[in-house]
Design a protein around this motif. Structure first.
Motif, mmCIF file in Angstrom:
data_model
loop_
_atom_site.group_PDB
_atom_site.id
_atom_site.type_symbol
_atom_site.label_atom_id
_atom_site.label_comp_id
_atom_site.label_asym_id
_atom_site.label_seq_id
_atom_site.Cartn_x
_atom_site.Cartn_y
_atom_site.Cartn_z
ATOM 1 N N LEU A 182 0.937 -1.173 -0.068
ATOM 2 C CA LEU A 182 -0.104 -0.011 0.173
ATOM 3 C C LEU A 182 0.930 1.288 0.058
ATOM 4 C CD1 LEU A 182 -2.837 -0.921 2.373
ATOM 5 C CD2 LEU A 182 -2.764 -1.243 0.039
ATOM 6 N N ARG A 184 0.920 4.336 1.386
ATOM 7 C CA ARG A 184 0.448 4.939 2.348
ATOM 8 C C ARG A 184 1.241 6.420 2.675
ATOM 9 N NH1 ARG A 184 -4.694 3.215 4.542
ATOM 10 N NH2 ARG A 184 -3.781 3.141 7.019
ATOM 11 N N ASP A 185 2.650 6.469 2.079
ATOM 12 C CA ASP A 185 3.440 7.420 2.172
ATOM 13 C C ASP A 185 3.943 7.799 0.774
ATOM 14 O OD1 ASP A 185 5.429 9.494 2.603
ATOM 15 O OD2 ASP A 185 5.734 8.992 4.647
ATOM 16 N N VAL A 191 5.813 3.920 -5.445
ATOM 17 C CA VAL A 191 4.373 4.189 -5.268
ATOM 18 C C VAL A 191 4.002 3.729 -6.849
ATOM 19 C CG1 VAL A 191 2.659 6.047 -5.335
ATOM 20 C CG2 VAL A 191 4.353 5.999 -3.429
ATOM 21 N N GLU A 197 -3.177 3.659 -2.019
ATOM 22 C CA GLU A 197 -3.396 3.684 -0.832
ATOM 23 C C GLU A 197 -4.393 2.779 0.031
ATOM 24 O OE1 GLU A 197 -5.752 7.512 0.481
ATOM 25 O OE2 GLU A 197 -3.903 7.733 -0.452
ATOM 26 N N ILE A 730 -4.482 7.684 -4.827
ATOM 27 C CA ILE A 730 -3.543 8.024 -3.923
ATOM 28 C C ILE A 730 -4.048 9.570 -3.599
ATOM 29 C CG2 ILE A 730 -1.461 6.541 -4.032
ATOM 30 C CD1 ILE A 730 -0.288 8.815 -5.744
ATOM 31 N N PRO A 740 2.486 11.176 6.832
ATOM 32 C CA PRO A 740 1.614 10.332 5.669
ATOM 33 C C PRO A 740 0.307 11.159 5.620
ATOM 34 C CG PRO A 740 2.093 8.908 7.482
ATOM 35 C CD PRO A 740 2.940 10.260 7.757
ATOM 36 N N TYR A 742 -3.522 9.960 4.080
ATOM 37 C CA TYR A 742 -4.600 8.964 3.329
ATOM 38 C C TYR A 742 -5.856 9.246 3.900
ATOM 39 C CZ TYR A 742 -2.632 6.196 7.479
ATOM 40 O OH TYR A 742 -2.073 5.867 8.571
#
Length: 895
Positions: A182, A184-185, A191, A197, A730, A740, A742
């Protein structure tokens, strides 16, 4: 099936078919059950043969076939070129010949293993196929994050089937894909390889990809189990996630790929999980994957990761210990990048450090896959089929379709887009307009169409004015190149620097190593400068003659870990002889002679060292200014300017800044200042901050890495031949300080905002604009109240329906998104969770009913005791165009 049961089956079959006892070994009989064949073959194998079934590498037979006489798990085969080192920024692949040549080569390799080794065990040829096979002649589809941006699982399934067909017809039977981590950052450099995410979106995209490959007879390898991005968005950083977080957020995509998609392999991560390297983590591999989930496939390491317990994590005494820890913990196959590496791990097997039952279980899993794939009966492929399907016209058309579907329209002020096809002139600006970058883990693509070429094909070349702009690189200073450095005291000019390395950090005693270095541009992150030196305790001195291009004013200095010193003509120019940080220090000097003496001194006392000898004499800044001026001139002679900007990222290339790199932001502002309508097209795989230029431009498109037909797709969208409907997988932040960030976070104990910045995103998860408009109405929730009847029961708990109408002038796609919120629960639940999405096409004025069926799996949660349950209560139902743009809202009561 137990070993005892298998043995009874084997005896029974031998009684029924006595010819097997007299001649052919049972494992060669396709009429026997796979488990019976596995056990028969396993019983005939030597220790060496078992070991080699657990060893996978890139390569081929070369001329020394004898060294593979005991067999092999499989090769990553290339006609030419090689797989890059696992610790490089990304794998690099050279040309690999045509698809026909690749198939012929793999056939030849299989023929050796099947016909010339003692037991005739075929190999599993494997490769990377994240968004297309990474080989010459294979179709390059949009990058994984772009496929996620389509929010269209049917389309992703079609893409995966096309890739699987190109893969299997070459004879490749395993792909090291997809990436189910995932994002998430968004600082994380990988990515681009993910599906974003969100656990649900990733699960559905991963399922579409995995199922297509597995049904085609190609083993998929979801990776990297289970999370490989840690604090600061840094790749392979250690993670300390609670079991709850892993269960609720990070496990679901992998579990879906295995249980519903049929994935037969899993790759472990490089990093440690709760202090234990993933490759040696018993809880992850043996207890979760194999026992709790019932995974009967095989688990592989990431490339060279098994030895990471020594060189990175320091949890193993040597390579034999690392191998024993890994296999005992549940790893099945050791993935390395060279044949010679087998010598590191063989002692663990030879010395009996691995229990026989554990070893046999690992081998059994590999053999089972080989039998299930039919490799013993049908190990070869038809090279003509490989030639036919690789780069097939249907696949290339699909690449364009997928690229169009992935493009996200982020801004469209005053309806600047779509552009008028009758426009007289357009300025296309930026190096990304011509580079046609495909993203990480890509092959070369077939006849790639750049954005510039796509626009020229759409408009005609005479109407398109191109200017490259200053590019993506920031060139305030550069390493002094080898051509300007010469070793002092040599009769003939010898390029480079005279280097002396000491085994202490004080430059004391005699040097342990003397050599010539071509320049100072080093990154000693895992090892010291030489094998004779400790990785964390050394010093060095370099001496050289600096030849300057012309007399003038220069800025010369050093970038890297301090401490360092720089002497110019025996005078101390920079004195930073301390250990504190990483910095760049440049001093302005006037150099009047053609040659000057330079001396650099450096010491290291903790390791992870980097050092560069750099200079700047104004050329780079002048070049950037000139390139921007050219771009401005092109814009002024055009009706519209399209600036194509890009980011730098990739494996082990995490970003501290999310701004467009180099001078691209200054370029955008300068072009927009001409007053010409300006549209920015971004090429990349992750989020970009835009506060310094977003208000200056009229339109923004995110094109991702759109594949080999990307230029055509971008032109289709810019001129309205296709109505964009991509959605962000994202969240785009306003600033790095929010990360981060999300959408599906748990409720905060205070608030989301900062003293000096909002906590809200720049563009939310699920966001994307269209050239038309849509209206939502008529939300229905049936039945309501609903009774789940237990999370294990099949069928829907409730059906959610709504009506979506195209209220604009153009046909287009809409992505209808369903989010839930558990209003009152025994544990804190996310503020909202994606639980359904559909991409639908609507003509102007057309309306469609959209239906979502909620199952117990959609509603379940981990209670305080760590048990999956559906708790009675109220669930907020939210339907909209993004995680922020909710159009319909209702309540579902669950009893």
């Amino acid at each position: 099936m137990s070993n005892r049961t298998t043995s009874l089956f084997l005896i029974l079959f031998l009684l029924i078919r006595p010819e097997l006892a007299r001649g052919q070994h049972p494992y060669r009989d396709p009429g026997l059950p796979v488990e019976v064949r596995v056990e028969d073959l396993l019983a005939r194998m030597t220790l060496e043969e078992k070991f080699w079934q657990l060893f996978m590498i890139p390569g081929d037979l070369d001329e020394d076939r004898e060294r593979y006489r005991h067999g092999l798990f499989g090769f990553q085969v290339a006609t030419a070129g090689k797989a890059g080192d696992a610790f490089e920024q990304q794998l690099e692949y050279g040309p690999s010949g045509t698809a026909r040549q690749a198939a012929e080569k793999i056939n030849a390799i299989q023929r050796y293993f099947v016909e010339e080794t003692r037991l005739g065990i075929p190999i599993i040829p494997f490769d990377e196929a994240l968004h297309g096979l990474v080989r010459e002649g294979a179709t390059a589809f949009p990058q994984a994050i772009a496929l996620a941006a389509t929010w269209d699982t049917a389309l992703v399934g079609r893409v995966a089937r096309a890739i699987a067909r190109e893969t299997r017809t070459r004879g490749i039977r395993q792909v090291l894909s997809p990436v189910l981590n995932l994002a998430r950052d968004v600082r994380w450099g990988r990515v681009e390889e993910t599906y974003g995410e969100d656990p649900y979106l990733t699960s559905m995209m991963g399922l579409a990809f995995v199922r297509a490959f597995e049904q085609a007879g190609v083993v998929t390898t979801p990776k990297h189990f289970v999370a490989n991005v840690g604090a600061g968005g840094r790749d392979s950083y250690p993670i300390y996630f609670s079991e709850r977080l892993l269960d609720e957020v990070y496990f679901p995509a992998f579990k879906t790929a295995i249980r519903r998609g049929g994935a037969r392999s899993v790759m472990m991560a490089y990093n440690a999980v709760d202090g234990v390297p993933a490759t040696a983590n018993r809880w992850l591999m043996r207890e979760r994957l194999k026992q709790a989930w019932g995974f009967d496939g095989f688990i592989i390491s990431d490339a060279n990761a098994t030895g990471g317990a020594i060189v990175l994590h320091h949890t193993a005494a040597d390579y034999a210990d690392a191998a024993a820890q890994a296999i005992e913990a549940g790893l099945d196959v050791i993935f390395q990048t060279a044949y010679e590496h087998h010598r590191l791990f063989w002692p663990a097997f030879e010395q009996g450090l691995i229990a026989p039952a554990t070893l046999d279980d690992a081998v059994r899993r590999v053999l089972r896959a080989k039998f299930e794939l039919g490799l013993f009966e049908d190990p070869y492929v038809d090279p003509e089929e490989a030639a036919r399907w690789n780069g097939h016209a249907d696949h290339r058309a699909l690449a364009r379709e997928a690229a169009r579907a992935s493009i996200v329209l982020l801004k469209n002020e005053s309806r600047v887009l779509p552009l008028d096809p009758g426009i007289e002139s357009i300025a296309v600006i930026g190096t990304d307009a011509v580079e046609a970058r495909l993203g990480g883990y890509s092959g070369p693509g077939i006849d790639k169409v750049s954005i510039l070429d796509g626009l020229r094909q759409r408009l005609g070349g005479a109407r398109v004015h191109y200017a490259p702009g200053p590019g993506r690189e920031t060139t305030a200073y550069v390493p002094i190149p080898p051509g300007n450095l010469f070793v002092p005291g040599t009769p003939e000019p010898q390029p480079g620097l005279a280097a002396a390395y000491f085994d202490n950090n004080r430059l004391e005693g005699d040097p342990v190593v003397r050599r010539t270095d071509e320049q100072i541009n080093f990154g000693w992150t895992l090892h010291g400068p030489a094998p004779e030196l400790p990785y964390d305790w050394y010093s060095a001195r370099w001496e050289t003659k600096l030849r300057v291009p012309e007399p003038g004013t220069y800025r010369i200095g050093l970038e890297g870990n301090d401490g360092f010193r720089l002497y110019l003509d025996d005078s101390l120019l920079i004195d930073n002889w301390k250990k504190q940080s990483y910095r760049t220090i440049l001093k302005e000097v006037t150099l009047t002679r053609p040659v000057h003496d330079l001396r650099v001194e450096y010491f290291e006392s903790t390791g992870n060292a980097r050092l560069k000898l750099v200079w700047d004499y104004g050329l780079q800044a002048r070049e950037a200014e000139a390139r921007i001026a050219e771009a401005v001139a092109a814009a002024r002679q055009s009706e519209v300017a399209v600036v194509v900007a890009g980011i730098e990222e990739g494996e082990f290339r995490d970003r501290a800044s999310l701004r467009l790199p180099g001078h691209q932001e200054a370029l955008i502002r300068a072009v927009a200042a001409t007053g010409r309508p300006t549209v920015v097209v971004i090429v990349g795989g992750s989020a970009v901050t835009m506060t310094s230029w977003l208000d200056d431009v009229a339109g923004v498109l995110y094109a991702w890495y759109p594949g080999e037909a990307g230029g055509l797709a971008v032109a289709d969208v810019l001129f309205g031949d296709y109505n964009p409907a991509g959605r962000l997988p994202i969240t785009f932040p306003v600033s790095e300080g929010q990360l981060p960030l999300y959408y599906n976070h748990a409720p905060t104990g205070r608030g989301d905002d900062y003293l000096d910045l909002t906590g809200q995103p720049l563009f939310p998860f699920g966001f994307g604009l269209s050239y038309t408009t849509f209206a939502y109405s008529n939300l229905r929730i049936e039945p309501n109240p609903a009774t789940p009847g237990g999370a294990s029961l099949p069928g829907p708990v409730a059906t959610i329906r709504c009506t979506v109408r195209n209220t604009g002038p153009r046909a287009g796609d809409e992505v209808v998104q369903l989010y839930l919120r558990d209003v009152l629960a025994s544990t804190a639940r996310p503020v909202m969770e994606l639980k359904g999405f559909q991409r639908i096409h609507l003509a102007p004025g057309e309306a469609k009913d959209v239906t979502f069926e909620l199952t117990p799996e959609h509603l379940q949660m981990l209670n305080r005791d760590g048990v999956w349950v559906v708790e009675p209560g109220t669930f907020r139902i939210m339907i909209g165009r993004s995680s922020k743009d909710i159009r319909l809202r209702g309540m579902l009561e669950v009893r």
